[in-house]
Write a protein that holds these residues in place. Structure first.
Motif, mmCIF file in Angstrom:
data_model
loop_
_atom_site.group_PDB
_atom_site.id
_atom_site.type_symbol
_atom_site.label_atom_id
_atom_site.label_comp_id
_atom_site.label_asym_id
_atom_site.label_seq_id
_atom_site.Cartn_x
_atom_site.Cartn_y
_atom_site.Cartn_z
ATOM 1 N N UNK A 265 39.242 -18.787 -4.386
ATOM 2 C CA UNK A 265 38.672 -17.303 -4.271
ATOM 3 C C UNK A 265 39.108 -16.509 -3.183
ATOM 4 N N UNK A 266 39.664 -15.340 -3.671
ATOM 5 C CA UNK A 266 40.362 -14.652 -2.336
ATOM 6 C C UNK A 266 40.007 -13.168 -2.438
ATOM 7 N N UNK A 267 40.052 -12.667 -1.323
ATOM 8 C CA UNK A 267 39.771 -11.088 -1.284
ATOM 9 C C UNK A 267 41.231 -10.541 -0.854
ATOM 10 N N UNK A 268 41.044 -9.084 -1.424
ATOM 11 C CA UNK A 268 42.297 -8.246 -1.190
ATOM 12 C C UNK A 268 42.083 -6.911 -0.643
ATOM 13 N N UNK A 269 43.003 -6.378 0.175
ATOM 14 C CA UNK A 269 42.654 -4.769 0.089
ATOM 15 C C UNK A 269 42.986 -4.136 -0.943
ATOM 16 N N UNK A 270 41.654 -3.371 -1.256
ATOM 17 C CA UNK A 270 41.701 -2.802 -2.642
ATOM 18 C C UNK A 270 42.924 -1.656 -2.826
ATOM 19 N N UNK A 271 43.230 -1.043 -1.858
ATOM 20 C CA UNK A 271 44.367 -0.036 -1.766
ATOM 21 C C UNK A 271 45.817 -0.633 -1.872
ATOM 22 N N UNK A 272 46.254 -1.513 -1.237
ATOM 23 C CA UNK A 272 47.506 -2.162 -1.166
ATOM 24 C C UNK A 272 47.426 -3.659 -1.852
#
Length: 392
Positions: A265-272
């Motif tokens: 499971x991973x979370x990312x910066x939605x813009x970059x």
């Protein structure tokens, strides 16, 4: 470990891989369907007893026909909830009372739905058709695409976004259904059949793919904004290397998160698209978010809470093992999941303890609950039951 494949699912994958070799099919077509079938291969946990800390009440209920092998998602527009069944029945209900607002037939069996947006009700078929109706049920347009439509279309800003089973995502004109753009990527030799859709958020289209990839696409043009790695395949065999994002990503503010089967499971910066954090996990059902935490239903049906800022484990509720829990809905102080027998379980957001439970119609709740307001949510069952439930 979380990412280990449960024995029954490993056996199913092996059997299906043999079928793939013999038939030349390029997808493991029944794994996701088998996960949400009528009876788990894994012995399900017995329901535990607990002291209720909240009250659940069925506000209203209706039926739109069985979902068949797929998972049909209800959708809300204003004060109306729309739902569909595999036979082609589509209905709209007043969100607060369940009063019938509209009911009509699509005139063809459906395989993916239901989506709403830009004044349209949207559904798809196994033949690759996308059907658009106005909110009164009048047909507006029909468009033929290249592969079966297994997930609900999405729509915003004059664009209808549809995902097909051959690895394509289409952007269609909301007015007439004509193609504006198409995004395509090759699928691996083995992949889980998935009903994962796309999420449209603030001019972006977010979608997970086989091979553990997450892609952000511009809604207006179809151009790729970024591509990120949720999980990399690992293992000695092709079966062990199946690392697919089989559920829709979740987006909130500047953060987008996704979870892969046999991966992370991973979370990312939605813009970059920069990785904010990642940790080992394995899920077919999917995940949810609130302002504090990320919640994941893993492939053993344990529900886990992770700190949204750094991914640290906060709690794990493993008393639903084998019950095919749905992706979680975070609602205020609670986390809500459904299971294969149609039970709705409410957990405490603080520690994962059971606080309430209610039965529906006895058939599987395959898709995440849908929030209607701050205290009411909706579930749709495999047999077509639509239940609005309040929590107090």
């Amino acid at each position: 470990m979380i990412h280990e494949v449960i024995p029954a699912l490993r056996l199913l994958l092996t059997m299906l891989a043999v079928t793939t070799v013999l038939t030349g099919c390029k997808t493991i077509s029944d794994t996701y369907d088998g996960w949400f079938g009528s009876a788990p291969k894994q012995k399900p946990a017995e329901l535990v007893q607990f002291q209720s800390q909240a009250t659940l009440r069925i506000v209203w209920q209706a039926n739109v026909g069985a979902a068949g092998r797929g998972g049909f998602y209800p959708s809300a527009v204003g004060n109306t909830v729309y739902a569909a069944g595999a036979s082609g029945q589509i209905a709209g209900f007043a969100a607060n009372t369940g009063a019938s607002q509209v009911r009509f037939e699509a005139a063809t069996p459906l395989s993916g739905g239901l989506g709403t947006g830009v004044g349209l009700i949207l559904a798809g078929t196994a033949r690759g058709e996308v059907l658009a109706f106005d909110l009164s049920g009048k047909p507006v347009w029909k468009t033929q695409l290249t592969g079966e439509v297994l997930s609900p279309p999405a729509a915003a800003d004059g664009v209808v976004v549809v995902r097909t089973g051959d690895g394509r995502i289409y952007g269609l004109n909301a007015a007439d259904g004509k193609q504006r753009w198409v995004y395509q990527r090759a699928l691996p030799t083995l992949a889980l059949r998935s009903y994962a859709g796309v999420v449209v958020y603030r001019g972006g289209v977010f979608a997970g793919f086989p091979g553990g990839r997450l892609v952000a696409i511009a809604l207006e043009t179809g151009n790729v904004g970024w591509e990120a790695v949720v999980a990399l395949p690992k293992g000695a065999t092709e079966l062990e290397r199946v690392t697919d994002v089989t559920s829709s990503p979740v987006v909130d503010g500047a953060q987008v998160c996704a979870v892969a089967f046999q991966g992370r499971v991973a979370c990312f910066d939605a813009i970059r698209g920069e990785t904010l954090w990642a940790r080992d996990a394995s899920s077919i059902a999917g995940m949810g978010l609130d302002a504090r935490n990320a919640y994941v239903t893993d492939d053993r049906s344990a529900v886990q809470a992770l700190d949204r800022g750094r991914g640290a484990s906060l709690w794990k509720q493993d008393k639903l093992n084998g019950r095919r829990a749905s992706a979680p809905l975070a609602m205020g102080r609670y986390v809500i999941v459904g299971d294969y027998q149609g039970y709705v379980h409410v957990l405490s957001r603080d520690d994962g303890a059971f606080v309430a439970r209610i039965a529906t119609d006895g058939s599987a709740i395959q898709v995440p609950p849908l929030a209607l307001d701050l205290s009411t949510f909706l579930v749709q069952t495999r047999n077509g039951g639509v239940f609005a439930i309040s929590i107090q």
